[in-house]
Every structure is written in structure tokens, then in C-alpha cells.
Design a protein around this motif. Structure first.
Motif, short mmCIF file in Angstrom:
data_model
loop_
_atom_site.label_atom_id
_atom_site.label_comp_id
_atom_site.label_asym_id
_atom_site.label_seq_id
_atom_site.Cartn_x
_atom_site.Cartn_y
_atom_site.Cartn_z
N ASP A 47 0.83 -1.21 0.00
CA ASP A 47 0.00 0.00 0.00
C ASP A 47 0.87 1.26 0.00
N ASN A 48 1.84 1.27 -0.87
CA ASN A 48 2.75 2.41 -1.02
C ASN A 48 2.60 2.93 -2.46
N LEU A 49 1.90 4.04 -2.63
CA LEU A 49 1.53 4.50 -3.97
C LEU A 49 2.74 4.81 -4.84
N SER A 50 3.69 5.54 -4.31
CA SER A 50 4.86 5.90 -5.12
C SER A 50 5.67 4.68 -5.50
N LEU A 51 5.88 3.78 -4.56
CA LEU A 51 6.63 2.56 -4.84
C LEU A 51 5.90 1.72 -5.89
N ALA A 52 4.58 1.63 -5.77
CA ALA A 52 3.80 0.86 -6.75
C ALA A 52 3.91 1.48 -8.14
N ARG A 53 3.89 2.80 -8.22
CA ARG A 53 4.00 3.46 -9.53
C ARG A 53 5.40 3.26 -10.13
N ALA A 54 6.40 3.27 -9.27
CA ALA A 54 7.75 3.00 -9.77
C ALA A 54 7.84 1.58 -10.32
N ALA A 55 7.21 0.62 -9.62
CA ALA A 55 7.23 -0.77 -10.07
C ALA A 55 6.45 -0.93 -11.37
N GLU A 56 5.36 -0.18 -11.51
CA GLU A 56 4.52 -0.28 -12.71
C GLU A 56 5.20 0.31 -13.94
N SER A 57 6.24 1.10 -13.73
CA SER A 57 6.90 1.76 -14.87
C SER A 57 7.60 0.77 -15.79
N GLY A 58 7.90 -0.41 -15.28
CA GLY A 58 8.61 -1.41 -16.06
C GLY A 58 10.11 -1.39 -15.86
N ASP A 59 10.62 -0.31 -15.25
CA ASP A 59 12.05 -0.24 -14.95
C ASP A 59 12.33 -0.87 -13.59
N PRO A 60 13.46 -1.57 -13.44
CA PRO A 60 13.81 -2.09 -12.12
C PRO A 60 13.92 -0.95 -11.10
N VAL A 61 13.43 -1.21 -9.91
CA VAL A 61 13.36 -0.17 -8.88
C VAL A 61 14.51 -0.34 -7.88
N VAL A 62 15.21 0.76 -7.63
CA VAL A 62 16.23 0.82 -6.58
C VAL A 62 15.63 1.54 -5.39
N PRO A 63 15.40 0.86 -4.26
CA PRO A 63 14.85 1.52 -3.07
C PRO A 63 15.95 2.26 -2.31
N LEU A 64 15.61 3.44 -1.80
CA LEU A 64 16.60 4.30 -1.15
C LEU A 64 16.01 4.95 0.08
N PHE A 65 16.78 5.01 1.15
CA PHE A 65 16.42 5.84 2.30
C PHE A 65 17.63 6.71 2.63
N VAL A 66 17.36 7.97 2.96
CA VAL A 66 18.42 8.92 3.27
C VAL A 66 18.22 9.49 4.67
N PHE A 67 19.20 9.30 5.53
CA PHE A 67 19.21 10.00 6.81
C PHE A 67 19.65 11.44 6.55
N ASP A 68 18.72 12.34 6.68
CA ASP A 68 18.90 13.74 6.30
C ASP A 68 19.35 14.54 7.53
N PRO A 69 20.56 15.08 7.54
CA PRO A 69 21.04 15.80 8.72
C PRO A 69 20.19 17.02 9.07
N THR A 70 19.60 17.67 8.08
CA THR A 70 18.74 18.83 8.38
C THR A 70 17.48 18.39 9.09
N ILE A 71 16.87 17.32 8.64
CA ILE A 71 15.69 16.78 9.32
C ILE A 71 16.06 16.28 10.71
N LEU A 72 17.22 15.64 10.82
CA LEU A 72 17.65 15.09 12.11
C LEU A 72 17.90 16.18 13.15
N GLU A 73 18.21 17.39 12.69
CA GLU A 73 18.37 18.50 13.64
C GLU A 73 17.09 18.75 14.42
N HIS A 74 15.96 18.40 13.86
CA HIS A 74 14.66 18.61 14.49
C HIS A 74 14.13 17.33 15.14
N ALA A 75 14.92 16.26 15.12
CA ALA A 75 14.48 14.97 15.63
C ALA A 75 14.91 14.79 17.09
N THR A 76 14.44 13.72 17.70
CA THR A 76 14.72 13.42 19.10
C THR A 76 14.93 11.91 19.26
#
Length: 479
Positions: free
Chosen positions: A14-43
Motif C-alpha cells: 500500500d505504497n503509492l509511489s513505490l507501486a508506480r515505480a514498479a509499474e513503470s517497467g524499470d527495475p526499482v532501486v529503493p533508497l532511504f536517506v538519513f537527512d542531517p537537516t531533518i535530524l536536527e529537528h528529531a529526538t
């Protein structure tokens, strides 16, 4: 190749963007980025939950013969580099609605487009994107009841399937031996690596499997009692799904479909109404996302305009007593201690402690919002800003300033046996419910005898209520 950039959608079903990437026909590379700017606001509580969810997500990809790339850095630098390395045609992600997320996404879009990559986004975290439910004039509703009527009657999209193994790219690190120990998942920075200490709170398990188990358990029975039990913190009548919605370990379509199935199984009108009561809470979440999308400045500014500035008080001692659960108002203190112990607080109690801070103590709602942001594992900018401004009578569809929660009355009504209070305020463990709910009326001698280590009330509620009303009247220009 296509890149799917996971953010607050740490699942594959139930992940719309991931499903659309898969439907494109191109192999999908999944990525997660630990963002230092976002982490400045994290706890620590939130980063601990984030790491656990990312770890579970990576294990899912590994099981399918791929892998989740895990990077650290500014996304506007990381995304073009990864896209170039994999010769990607497009980068996919799901939208977020806070001001900070918007700044990040605009920077990423510009960086990718400068390098010739196509950006494709989806509205996945909510059913109806901002701008799709509007009044006849204006860009969003500011009164929930009007929003709810339209939200309730709109068709909801069905959940989408996860990608198949053949949809995924053979990411090189997938062949490496990977430890699945939750404390040390290879390729995922530790809390200390990210600059955080271990959280003090005992946190829930935040993974897609845990989310599904919670949905199944809740929708098999408790949802039919929700309307009658949700305001009683000792009953465990709420779903406890907020942390999963926060991190996207459950999809909103999958959850809503589960509630619809529960409604179809309901054996009475009362049961169906209880299911709708829960769905109404899901609509509140979406309402606040729409409001924040059009008013990102409300994170720091009052939504409502006043004729004069509200004269908030600056009282560090009272603020500290509130934070530490030492106000001498038992249900307020129980809530504040639950926040620290569990990284979560029951919703009825959230309203009570927020009212106490903004009305009894007349301390700026932003102080309360900041403390919740630091301590909640399920902190969601839109929900928490909306909730705090509601309690502080400064927001959309807000609690009228002259309606001030009486903490002792609320304790009697919603925790009559003081079961919740005693669970979090052990000083009152041996006290009777009458003594606990009448704590403000006891003499100093009686308090010393009943619970010598628990404080006397730091303020007189009746007096502070009158002062709060007078202060808001002045700000409104009606006095």
C-alpha cells in the motif's frame, strides 16, 4: 532504472509511489536517506523508531533479493548521485506536508531536474490531497465538521500491492551477509552515529508486521467499543496506531479498508457508529494535514488573529513542574509522566495537559508543542500543531477560550477508579479515588498523611481559569 526514495512511508505494501515505480517497467532501486537537516529537528524516541522501521524495511528487500540503499547526507546531494550511479530515468517519492519537508523537496527537485532526471510524486500519506476538499471559497476548510462531511462521502482508493521480486533492481549490497539484530543492523547508522542517545521511554515495536497485528487486533473487537471507551485512558480503548501512521509502517488505504470490513461485520447500528467514530479520527488527521499544507507558518504562529497579543506568562518553575508531572493535579501529572515513560500519551489526556498549560498556567502553547515534539514517538507536525492550537484557543475550529478543562472533574469522569493515575503516579498508589480526585480540597495535614511525597497543587484552578478568560478577552478586544 527507477529510484524510489522512502521517507515517512517505511513499508512496501500500500505504497503509492513505490507501486508506480514498479509499474513503470524499470527495475526499482529503493533508497532511504538519513537527512542531517531533518535530524536536527528529531529526538531520541523518534530516531529510535525510525531506525527500527528502516531496519525492517531493509530486511524485506533483502528477502526478495534486492536491498534498501541507506545513505546519510543532504538529499539534494544524495539523490542526483544515486540516480546517476544507477543510470535512473526517474526518481519517485511520496509527498509530505510540513514546511521543512517542502523546502527539502523543492531543493531535491531542482537538483534532480538540473541533472536531467524526472521527478514523480504521489499523495500517499492521506486519502485526499490538499486542495481536493475545499469550501466554495478558499483553499481549505478551517472548520472540521464541514471537512468531515465531504471526507466521509468521498470514495477511498483501494490499497495497492507491494512490488514483486522481478520489479526490484539487484542492488549490489544484497549479496552481503547482513545482521538482522535490531540493535545493530548493518548499513544502518546507530543512534550514536546519528548523534542521539538511547531514549528513556519504553517504545513500541514500529514495523509493518507490528502495525498489521495492531490493526487486526483492534478491528476484530475493540473498534466496536471505541466510541464508548476512547476517552478513558485506563481502558486501552484506542488503536495505538498513531506511531505507525507517523512512520508509514501501515498505509492509510489498508487501514481504512480494515475499518470498512469491520463496519461490514458490525452486528448493530451502535457498532457501526463506533467504527465511524474511529474513521472520524482519521479524518481529523487529514484535516490538519490540509491546514498545515496551506499554512506552514502555523508551526510558530497562531492560526487565529487577535486584536492584541495574548499575554502569555513566562514562569520557568511552573513550566518545569508541568513537564515533570509535578503540578499536584493527578491526571495532568499522570499524562506528563506517561509521555516520558512511553513516548506516547492518551488523546483525552493530551487535551487535558494542553489546557492546563495554556489556561491554568497561561504559558504559550508553543512551549507545550516543543515538549511534545521532543518526547513523542508519534510526533506529527500537522497533528501536534493542530492539537496544541486547538487547546490553546488559537487554531482552526479551536476550543473556545472560555471553555477551560477542570482537571479534577475530568479525572473523576474519565478515570473514576484512578487506575490510570496510579499507574503513572506511584506516590498515590495507596490513596483512594476520592482522595486522589479531591486532592485539591485536602488540607496540608491530610495530604501529608495520604501521600507525603506528592506535591500540593501549584495553582488554584478556579482562580487561574478566571485569569485565562480575562486574558483572552483582552486579546480578542472584547474587554
Amino acid at each position: 532504472m527507477g529510484i524510489h526514495w522512502h521517507r515517512r512511508d517505511l513499508r512496501t505494501s500500500d505504497n503509492l509511489s513505490l507501486a508506480r515505480a514498479a509499474e513503470s517497467g524499470d527495475p526499482v532501486v529503493p533508497l532511504f536517506v538519513f537527512d542531517p537537516t531533518i535530524l536536527e529537528h528529531a529526538t531520541p524516541p523518534r530516531v529510535a523508531c525510525l531506525r527500527e522501521a528502516v531496519g525492517a524495511l531493509r530486511e524485506w528487500y533483502l528477502d526478495l533479493g534486492s536491498d534498501l540503499l541507506v545513505e546519510y547526507g543532504e538529499p539534494s546531494d544524495v539523490l542526483p548521485r544515486v540516480a546517476a550511479a544507477y543510470d535512473a530515468d526517474a526518481v519517485y517519492w511520496n509527498e509530505d506536508y510540513s514546511g521543512l519537508a517542502g523546502e527539502r523537496d523543492r531543493a531535491v527537485t531542482a537538483a534532480l531536474e538540473d541533472e536531467g532526471f524526472v521527478c514523480k510524486t504521489a499523495h500517499d500519506a492521506i486519502h485526499h490531497e490538499p486542495g481536493s476538499i475545499t469550501p466554495n471559497s478558499g483553499d481549505h476548510y478551517s472548520i472540521f465538521s464541514y471537512f468531515w462531511k465531504k471526507w466521509r462521502d468521498r470514495d477511498k482508493r483501494e490499497p495497492v500491492d507491494p512490488p514483486e521480486p522481478t520489479d526490484l533492481a539487484a542492488v549490489p549490497s544484497a549479496d552481503d551477509e547482513v545482521s538482522t539484530d535490531s540493535e545493530s543492523i548493518e548499513g544502518i547508522p546507530s543512534l550514536s552515529d546519528l548523534g542521539f542517545e538511547e531514549p528513556d521511554a519504553t517504545l513500541p515495536t514500529v514495523t509493518p508486521s507490528a502495525a498489521r497485528e495492531r490493526v487486526s487486533s483492534f478491528c476484530s473487537g475493540p473498534i466496536y467499543e471505541y466510541e464508548g471507551t476512547r476517552d478513558y485512558p485506563a481502558t486501552g480503548g484506542t488503536s495505538r496506531l498513531s506511531v505507525h501512521l507517523k512512520w508509514g509502517t501501515i498505509g492509510v488505504r489498508e487501514l481504512f479498508e480494515a475499518t470498512q470490513r469491520a463496519a461490514d461485520r458490525a452486528s448493530s447500528t451502535t457498532d457501526r457508529e463506533s467504527v465511524e467514530s474511529f474513521q472520524r479520527q482519521l479524518a481529523w488527521r487529514e484535516f490538519y494535514a490540509h491546514v498545515l499544507s496551506y499554512n506552514p507558518g502555523t508551526v510558530a504562529e497562531n492560526f487565529s488573529q487577535f486584536d492584541r497579543e495574548i499575554q502569555w506568562r513566562d514562569d520557568p518553575d511552573e513550566l518545569e513542574a508541568w513537564r515533570n508531572g509535578g503540578t499536584g493535579y493527578p491526571i495532568v501529572d499522570a499524562g506528563m509522566r506517561q509521555l516520558v515513560d512511553d513516548g506516547w500519551m492518551h488523546n483525552r489526556v493530551r487535551m487535558l495537559v494542553a489546557s492546563f498549560l495554556t489556561k491554568d498556567l497561561l504559558i504559550d502553547w508553543r512551549e507545550g508543542y516543543d515538549w511534545f515534539r521532543r518526547k513523542l514517538a508519534d510526533h506529527d507536525t500537522a497533528n501536534d500543531v493542530g492539537g496544541w492550537q486547538w487547546a490553546g484557543s488559537t487554531g482552526t475550529d479551536a476550543q473556545p477560550y472560555f471553555r477551560v478543562f477542570n482537571p479534577m472533574k475530568q479525572g473523576r469522569e474519565y478515570d473514576p477508579d484512578a487506575e490510570y493515575i496510579r499507574a503513572y503516579v506511584p506516590e498515590l498508589e495507596a490513596a483512594t479515588p476520592d482522595r486522589i480526585h479531591g486532592w485539591h480540597e485536602l488540607s496540608g495535614t491530610e495530604r501529608e498523611r495520604v501521600a507525603p511525597s506528592y506535591p500540593a497543587p501549584i495553582v488554584d484552578h478556579a482562580e487561574r481559569r478566571e485569569r485565562a478568560i480575562a486574558t483572552f478577552k483582552r486579546a480578542k478586544g472584547t474587554e
